[in-house]
Scaffold this active site. Sequence first.
Site, PDB file in Angstrom:
ATOM      1  N   SER B 125     -42.070  -0.932  63.419  1.00 25.76           N
ATOM      2  CA  SER B 125     -43.411  -1.800  62.832  1.00 25.76           C
ATOM      3  C   SER B 125     -42.932  -2.583  61.614  1.00 25.76           C
ATOM      4  O   SER B 125     -41.984  -2.511  60.997  1.00 25.76           O
ATOM      5  CB  SER B 125     -44.436  -0.611  62.304  1.00 25.76           C
ATOM      6  OG  SER B 125     -45.173  -1.393  61.311  1.00 25.76           O
ATOM      7  N   TYR B 149     -44.774   5.832  56.416  1.00 30.74           N
ATOM      8  CA  TYR B 149     -45.195   5.447  57.897  1.00 30.74           C
ATOM      9  C   TYR B 149     -43.775   4.566  58.197  1.00 30.74           C
ATOM     10  O   TYR B 149     -42.796   4.800  58.867  1.00 30.74           O
ATOM     11  CB  TYR B 149     -46.369   4.704  58.108  1.00 30.74           C
ATOM     12  CG  TYR B 149     -46.246   4.208  59.549  1.00 30.74           C
ATOM     13  CD1 TYR B 149     -46.692   4.861  60.630  1.00 30.74           C
ATOM     14  CD2 TYR B 149     -46.419   2.806  59.661  1.00 30.74           C
ATOM     15  CE1 TYR B 149     -46.714   4.247  61.797  1.00 30.74           C
ATOM     16  CE2 TYR B 149     -46.316   2.084  60.996  1.00 30.74           C
ATOM     17  CZ  TYR B 149     -46.776   3.027  62.070  1.00 30.74           C
ATOM     18  OH  TYR B 149     -46.679   2.528  63.340  1.00 30.74           O
ATOM     19  N   LYS B 153     -40.207   4.843  60.373  1.00 28.80           N
ATOM     20  CA  LYS B 153     -40.221   3.997  61.450  1.00 28.80           C
ATOM     21  C   LYS B 153     -38.759   3.479  61.252  1.00 28.80           C
ATOM     22  O   LYS B 153     -37.895   3.349  62.185  1.00 28.80           O
ATOM     23  CB  LYS B 153     -41.092   2.815  61.493  1.00 28.80           C
ATOM     24  CG  LYS B 153     -42.469   3.243  61.817  1.00 28.80           C
ATOM     25  CD  LYS B 153     -42.516   3.751  63.326  1.00 28.80           C
ATOM     26  CE  LYS B 153     -43.763   3.682  63.894  1.00 28.80           C
ATOM     27  NZ  LYS B 153     -43.919   4.171  65.382  1.00 28.80           N
TER      28      LYS B 153
END
Lengths: 326, 326
Positions: B125, B149, B153
């Site tokens: 992402s 997050y 990733k």
Amino acid sequence: MKVVITGGGGFIGYRLAQALLKKGTLSDPQGQQAPITQIVLFDMAFPENVDARLKAVKGDLNDQACVEATLGSDTDAVFHLASVVSGGAEADFDLGYKVNLDGTRALLNACRKQARPPRFVFTSSIAVFGGELPETLDDGTTPNPQGSYGAQKVMCEYLVTDCSRKGYIDGRSLRLPTISVRPGKPNLAASSFASGIIREPLAGLPAICPVSRDAMIWLLSPRKIIESLIHAYELPSSAWGLRRVINLPGFTAVVGDMIDTLRRIAGDTVADLIELKPDPRIEALVLSWPVRFRTDRANAMGFAADQNVESIIRSYIDDEKIPLKA
Amino acid sequence: MKVVITGGGGFIGYRLAQALLKKGTLSDPQGQQAPITQIVLFDMAFPENVDARLKAVKGDLNDQACVEATLGSDTDAVFHLASVVSGGAEADFDLGYKVNLDGTRALLNACRKQARPPRFVFTSSIAVFGGELPETLDDGTTPNPQGSYGAQKVMCEYLVTDCSRKGYIDGRSLRLPTISVRPGKPNLAASSFASGIIREPLAGLPAICPVSRDAMIWLLSPRKIIESLIHAYELPSSAWGLRRVINLPGFTAVVGDMIDTLRRIAGDTVADLIELKPDPRIEALVLSWPVRFRTDRANAMGFAADQNVESIIRSYIDDEKIPLKA
């Protein structure tokens, strides 16, 4: 202040502990020097006759309960040096991730249980860099490790940064150059020769140099590493801001120059103990590492490197009280 | 060819499965199109009435035995889409690392047990980027996530690259822009509004826009995401080389333009259902994400973005057969 040093039984960890004993204080979060009340060495093995002022805890980083018991809830300072070295992590993929990644996570979990978020200095490595490299790396170069050790180190850097952002720790990650000259014995690190080709001949022992004379390495002496670890700790949190990782200064040493400088300092009999015997596996790893950096940010933050190969060899002879026969 | 899609019960995963059913073949390691013999969806939940040609396996990524049983030893293709979304990973630190990092490790461990190293497409992402960003990001911009997050990733990207280097998989990581318009319900992702402000009003429902009109987002439609996932898979290993991660093309959408374009397409009654109500927590996360990229490498490799906001809204209306009342 209670200080915990993982890998505290290792060469750099133990020497750091000695430096901290001598210094006696460390910066508290308000920037005041506070007395160090306890230094705990956490490791699987220790030197003989550990200084009585140090507490040695034998344990495994992957044993969460043991790590938590060691930190208790009153640890102010963590220096996280323990890891499986580059050659070892490359030879055993699972062991490398278990110790270098999961071990770091266990330690960070224990940090989250402290009364105050501890200041946390993590030793990363220039092994995070590799692949298609620019001639000179700088503070903007993106890590692209070509070994599992470097991959684990960069993953931990992100973890340390994330835990800092969350307020669990006040983290600082240092990308260490290759360390030379390490005393003691060769280890599994692919960079082990960078110490061995100086250390072994000075001890009258043969040394194998597994890379060619024109190979280059980005070096820093143990003395400067220890100074850098303490300096990284002492800097206020604001000096790090959102960027919790730094490339340490070092200098570009040519292997042939290292051999020639040793010859100049210690004589032919010593230098002739070095045998050039390239090992493709080691050479491939070493050649994938970067050799030239612009370390503007680290310089501005007050980190410093050795001057040249001669100062590195002479600081080893001095620190280790090596008798010169020449 | 046996294909496993984690997160296969989710919107993108299920749509990818439908696209693969339609396509019928995927490239084998020799670059030949080979028939897809089985598509396994691995997820915690599934849509009602899963297509009979798909095999749905309900399971937890952290259940190593279940993941291994699902892959067996004959999996050729893995699309790894499952993850705890950004808002969820930020709200629950431990859960985020457990699913997004440890879950990926469990899956990669299962990949290592395959007869042949599977080709592995991982959805990363643009949330890996943040902090002090250049005005326009490019292929050389170093990830600096400001959320857990994004940290998870980027750690997984390094893991996928390392496993590729070791020959355990043939991995490819795609940094997805914000996806709009997602059908279905809002989720915990901080980017959920980027779909909600189009989807909800078109369904006659009120929508809250938690960021201001001048906020910008880097967008890609579900259609282009699916195309990109398949394209990433089809490219030969040599096209990726040592760099297994790519920033996908997208385009810079201004939230106010999205609202105005919706108004133009669907009328005032629809657009007036949007209420601007900035939420500092969401705005802080969204503003930390990048909004402009030069995606030279992805463009050269044949990835493509949508043209503009209007094409994104119209492809949603088209794909989801949304009746326009205006």
